[in-house]
Design a protein around this motif. Structure first.
Motif, mmCIF file in Angstrom:
data_model
loop_
_atom_site.group_PDB
_atom_site.id
_atom_site.type_symbol
_atom_site.label_atom_id
_atom_site.label_comp_id
_atom_site.label_asym_id
_atom_site.label_seq_id
_atom_site.Cartn_x
_atom_site.Cartn_y
_atom_site.Cartn_z
ATOM 1 N N THR A 317 0.829 -1.205 0.000
ATOM 2 C CA THR A 317 0.000 0.000 0.000
ATOM 3 C C THR A 317 0.865 1.257 0.000
ATOM 4 O O THR A 317 2.061 1.224 0.338
ATOM 5 C CB THR A 317 -0.924 0.037 1.225
ATOM 6 N N LEU A 318 0.244 2.364 -0.349
ATOM 7 C CA LEU A 318 0.949 3.644 -0.361
ATOM 8 C C LEU A 318 1.526 3.958 1.013
ATOM 9 O O LEU A 318 2.692 4.363 1.127
ATOM 10 C CB LEU A 318 -0.010 4.754 -0.792
ATOM 11 N N LEU A 319 0.750 3.764 2.062
ATOM 12 C CA LEU A 319 1.235 4.079 3.405
ATOM 13 C C LEU A 319 2.394 3.172 3.806
ATOM 14 O O LEU A 319 3.360 3.622 4.432
ATOM 15 C CB LEU A 319 0.083 3.958 4.411
ATOM 16 N N GLU A 320 2.325 1.916 3.420
ATOM 17 C CA GLU A 320 3.431 1.000 3.715
ATOM 18 C C GLU A 320 4.708 1.442 3.010
ATOM 19 O O GLU A 320 5.802 1.396 3.594
ATOM 20 C CB GLU A 320 3.057 -0.426 3.290
ATOM 21 N N MET A 321 4.591 1.883 1.761
ATOM 22 C CA MET A 321 5.781 2.344 1.040
ATOM 23 C C MET A 321 6.328 3.638 1.633
ATOM 24 O O MET A 321 7.547 3.828 1.723
ATOM 25 C CB MET A 321 5.455 2.504 -0.444
ATOM 26 N N MET A 322 5.438 4.527 2.067
ATOM 27 C CA MET A 322 5.889 5.748 2.721
ATOM 28 C C MET A 322 6.652 5.424 4.004
ATOM 29 O O MET A 322 7.686 6.036 4.302
ATOM 30 C CB MET A 322 4.697 6.647 3.035
ATOM 31 N N ALA A 323 6.148 4.465 4.762
ATOM 32 C CA ALA A 323 6.818 4.074 6.004
ATOM 33 C C ALA A 323 8.185 3.469 5.714
ATOM 34 O O ALA A 323 9.155 3.724 6.441
ATOM 35 C CB ALA A 323 5.936 3.086 6.772
ATOM 36 N N ARG A 324 8.280 2.655 4.656
ATOM 37 C CA ARG A 324 9.570 2.088 4.272
ATOM 38 C C ARG A 324 10.569 3.193 3.931
ATOM 39 O O ARG A 324 11.732 3.163 4.342
ATOM 40 C CB ARG A 324 9.411 1.171 3.063
ATOM 41 N N ILE A 325 10.107 4.165 3.156
ATOM 42 C CA ILE A 325 10.990 5.266 2.744
ATOM 43 C C ILE A 325 11.445 6.064 3.954
ATOM 44 O O ILE A 325 12.623 6.426 4.087
ATOM 45 C CB ILE A 325 10.276 6.153 1.712
#
Length: 450
Positions: A317-325
């Motif tokens: 998900t978008l939020l998961e990718m933001m958290a990874r970044i």
């Protein structure tokens, strides 16, 4: 997961909506937020540039991730401040954000590192800037170097117009400090395309491109605005025919954008000691010679985000990718990130009376029931008055997005509902996505003849 969204416009509402749509358990706090975001979470009356109060809020509420919407807090150094306090945040540092906040810096980087863009020079005096404009010839583009709320670009059809624009910016102080430097840039022919890249500074994922409509009125006439609508998908008129690795023209196009524009830009920022993390927005011109950069932004676009979020499918998900970044690596956790569209989406913006000059506020808004056919309404410039009634509170008031199997149907559904919204002096365009609709009709006609 508890998320703090910094900002209170349509872009931030669209992000909050996407987070909740992907995971209803997400807890959202917005500062300052708006009435639309308040339906999804908690709004706290803190200015996006009050960095001390935002940092205290994130710490006191044990926020897992802060997502920054507008450019002003990024320019003020919110990411630097949060990282110093050990707070997870999605966005670029103040130094990296100069890819947007200083058009002069961005242009020098592109020219020095061979990134496709228009020829341009940076000037601080009327005489030298006007001399450059006359060397380039009309039409010519005059840009304020700093942040000017999306209104600092002037396309001049004649040299007299260029001279007037230069004098207005440098001597007339039209854009304040943002106009202390001007770029005099050659005019590029073609269609524009907005492309977003989620990145940790090394790896990146390109999201599907969009087109927005800057002019206030139908047929692309009237003054420039922050954007009166946006749509996707966009049929790409240019592809790299030399790329034989794929039969998909769009895959070929995005591969070229990644290799020739995004990757070298990230590399150029890193080698200058400004590694970029977050969302890099590339505004491209699709010229006969290939895609060239018009400008970079250091955050999600508005109103493009309102068109992208309802149609976008991401894994993870978008939020998961933001958290990874925010944690340091887009690839953390394994698995290849993937983006696709659930359909076409058209977003129609409803603007206040007198927008874009001096928008009138305080007009009561009547919102009819939203139909259950892919229509989503995002609040941008709204507020509640002392009686709790919804009123206009900004230049761009609402955005109506509609997802449908075809671009024509998405346009129809977006416009139909937008026309039912009532507030005094409402301005909207009725032709959002006109280029794509024309291409679609032409393609259908050719298929029938065949």
């Amino acid at each position: 997961m508890r998320v703090l969204i910094v900002g209170g416009g349509g872009r931030e509402h669209a992000l909050a909506w996407k987070f909740k749509r992907d995971d209803p358990a997400v807890e959202i706090i917005a500062a300052p937020g708006n009435p639309g975001i308040a339906e999804l979470g908690e709004c706290v009356a803190i200015s996006p540039t009050d960095l001390d109060s935002l940092a205290r809020l994130a710490a006191d509420r044990a926020v897992d991730l802060t997502v920054v919407g507008p450019e002003a807090p990024l320019a003020a150094g919110i990411v630097d401040r949060f990282r110093a306090d050990g707070l997870a945040i999605f966005g670029p540092t103040r130094a990296a954000a100069e890819i947007e906040t200083s058009k002069a810096f961005a242009k020098r980087l592109m020219l020095e590192d061979g990134i496709p863009t228009a020829r341009a020079e940076v000037h601080t005096t009327v005489a030298s800037a006007s001399a450059c404009a006359h060397r380039l010839g009309a039409p010519v583009v005059i840009k304020a170097s700093g942040l000017a709320a999306g209104k600092g670009v002037i396309v001049c059809r004649t040299l007299a117009d260029a001279d007037a624009a230069i004098a207005d910016i440098l001597e007339g102080n039209r854009f304040g400090d943002a106009g202390a430097e001007v770029l005099v840039e050659e005019f590029m022919e073609g269609e524009e395309l907005s492309v977003f890249a989620l990145t940790d500074g090394r790896s990146f994922l390109l999201l599907p491109g969009l087109q927005d409509h800057k002019r206030l009125h139908d047929n692309d006439i009237g003054p420039n605005t922050g954007g009166m609508g946006a749509y996707l998908p966009v049929t790409l008129p240019y592809t790299d025919r030399s790329d034989s690795r794929s039969t998909d023209p769009s895959a070929s196009f995005y591969r070229e954008v990644g290799q020739r524009i995004i990757a070298p830009t990230l590399h150029g920022l890193t080698k200058r000691g400004r590694p970029f993390t977050g969302l890099l927005y590339a505004g491209l011109m699709l010229t006969k010679g290939g895609p060239k950069v018009v400008e970079f932004n250091c955050r999600f676009g508005d109103p493009e985000t309102q068109a992208l979020m309802p149609a976008l499918r991401l894994e993870p998900t978008l939020l998961e990718m933001m958290a990874r970044i925010a944690a340091g690596s887009l690839d953390e956790g394994g698995g290849r990130a993937h983006a696709e569209l659930a359909g076409a989406c058209v977003t129609t913006v409803l603007a206040a009376a007198n927008y874009p000059d001096k928008p009138r506020t305080g007009d009561p808004i009547a919102l009819p029931p939203i139909p259950d056919d892919g229509v989503v309404v995002f609040h941008a410039g709204t507020a509640h008055d002392s009686q709790g009634h919804l009123v206009s509170a900004g230049g761009r008031v609402l955005a109506v997005s509609a997802v449908a199997p075809s671009i024509e149907l998405a346009h129809q559904r977006s416009l139909e509902y937008a026309r039912r919204i009532r507030f005094e002096g409402c301005q909207l365009r009725t032709d959002i996505a006109w280029r794509e609709i024309a291409r679609s009709r032409k393609s259908e006609s050719e298929n029938v003849r065949i």
